[in-house]
Design a protein around this motif. Structure first.
Motif, PDB file in Angstrom:
ATOM      1  N   GLY A  86      58.090  29.965  40.256  1.00 40.97           N
ATOM      2  CA  GLY A  86      59.310  30.711  40.688  1.00 40.97           C
ATOM      3  C   GLY A  86      59.288  30.871  41.865  1.00 40.97           C
ATOM      4  O   GLY A  86      59.783  32.161  42.536  1.00 40.97           O
ATOM      5  N   VAL A 106      64.612  34.543  40.196  1.00 39.71           N
ATOM      6  CA  VAL A 106      63.610  33.480  39.598  1.00 39.71           C
ATOM      7  C   VAL A 106      63.208  32.485  40.525  1.00 39.71           C
ATOM      8  O   VAL A 106      62.451  31.642  40.161  1.00 39.71           O
ATOM      9  N   PRO A 110      64.142  26.940  39.874  1.00 37.28           N
ATOM     10  CA  PRO A 110      64.194  27.188  38.459  1.00 37.28           C
ATOM     11  C   PRO A 110      65.661  27.480  37.891  1.00 37.28           C
ATOM     12  O   PRO A 110      65.778  27.084  36.967  1.00 37.28           O
ATOM     13  N   VAL A 121      59.257  31.037  34.145  1.00 35.98           N
ATOM     14  CA  VAL A 121      58.865  31.431  35.396  1.00 35.98           C
ATOM     15  C   VAL A 121      57.768  32.454  35.227  1.00 35.98           C
ATOM     16  O   VAL A 121      57.909  33.329  34.441  1.00 35.98           O
TER      17      VAL A 121
END
Length: 327
Positions: A86, A106, A110, A121
């Motif tokens: 992440g 995040v 992702p 993540v």
């Protein structure tokens, strides 16, 4: 945080004075990576792990390749979950990415991947793998982490840029390498040559580098039907921005101007305003990549068209067979 590689990283090997001065630090960096790999006992989760990584810093197309590979596995009847650190996100995880998350939480990649697959993540890859397995993953596709020893990999795919290969062949900070190519190759089950487009040929040096490992070819292409008519003002902040420009031109787009920013660049209001003014002055449509679009706020997205794209490949059957063996 955004990243931009220094120019001397791509200079011809042994020609840059700066690279020569930093080379001893690169040797120490490589040694530390190898020490961690040799001395860390990796955690083995309850489902197989396929790692997609590279030996260089920056973008080589790992994320679109991960999405393509996950689709191939899903079509084969498997339940792939994607695991990533992440990058650029504030959350340490493990957390499953949802549409309610922001890129600041995040990471942009992702968030983009979560539109198609369950994405986890986690700074701690082992904890992320445990969460994915408990949530029903039959296979984990790990985006990056090739040099991370904390999680056992059942299959490792090494992606290499067919155009720049390994840059100046120096290890960070003297060059773009995370470790020496041969060390990375020796842990890889297969090599993927990432082409500028489907017409490029993999150089002989990369065929020799792969040795006896399967070698597939992959390239990124945009959805031509998604291209707006008329002239375009394109911008992006990805690892290899020239690839987005090349994809647009290859698709026949009328690119009136192209603006490249550093990877993961946080676009500011004045930058977007300047792009909007330029597009209006030229009677053009403002376009960007999916990855950049998800980083924008809903307010900033107005008037900007994301151009979706996919990674395609050829010669991937031996790699898929290698993965099927562990499933």
């Amino acid at each position: 945080m955004s990243l931009k590689a220094p120019r001397f990283w791509l200079a011809a090997p042994k020609t840059s004075l700066r690279a020569k001065m930093l080379s001893p630090l690169g040797a120490l960096y490589h040694r530390e990576v190898q020490r961690r790999l040799a001395t860390t006992e990796p955690f083995r989760p309850d489902c197989p792990v396929v790692c997609v990584g590279n030996a260089t810093m920056g973008g080589v197309g790992k994320t679109p390749f991960v999405r393509m590979l996950a689709r191939e596995l899903a079509q084969g009847g498997h339940q792939p979950h994607i695991l990533t650190r992440g990058y650029g996100g504030a959350l340490k995880g493990p957390v499953q990415v949802s549409h309610d998350h922001l890129a600041e939480e995040v990471g942009d990649e992702p968030l983009m991947l979560s539109r198609d697959f369950p994405v986890w993540v986690s700074r701690d890859r082992a904890l992320g793998a445990i969460a994915a397995a408990e949530a029903g993953a039959s296979v984990i596709v790990m985006d990056d982490g090739f040099q991370n020893p904390s999680l056992a990999k059942d299959r490792s795919l090494l992606l290499v840029d067919a155009s720049s290969l390994f840059g100046n062949a120096e290890v960070f900070p003297a060059g773009p390498l995370r470790e020496r190519p041969e060390a990375a190759r020796n842990r890889a089950d297969a090599v993927v040559s990432v082409l500028a487009d489907q017409n490029q040929e993999t150089p002989d040096a990369l065929h020799a580098f792969a040795d006896d490992r399967p070698l597939a070819e992959a390239w990124f292409s945009i959805d031509e039907e998604a291209l707006p008519p008329g002239p375009l003002i394109a911008f992006c902040g990805i690892g290899r921005p020239e690839r987005f420009e090349h994809s647009l031109l290859s698709a026949g787009a009328d690119v009136a101007a192209f603006h490249a920013f550093a990877d993961h660049h946080p676009f500011r209001g004045h930058e977007l305003k300047a792009l909007m003014i330029e597009a209006q002055a030229r009677g053009a449509t403002l376009v960007t990549t999916e990855k950049d679009f998800v980083r924008l706020t809903p307010h900033d997205r107005a008037g900007i068209t994301p151009i979706p794209g996919v990674m395609r490949w050829r010669g991937g059957e031996p790699i898929l067979r290698l993965i099927e063996e562990i499933l």
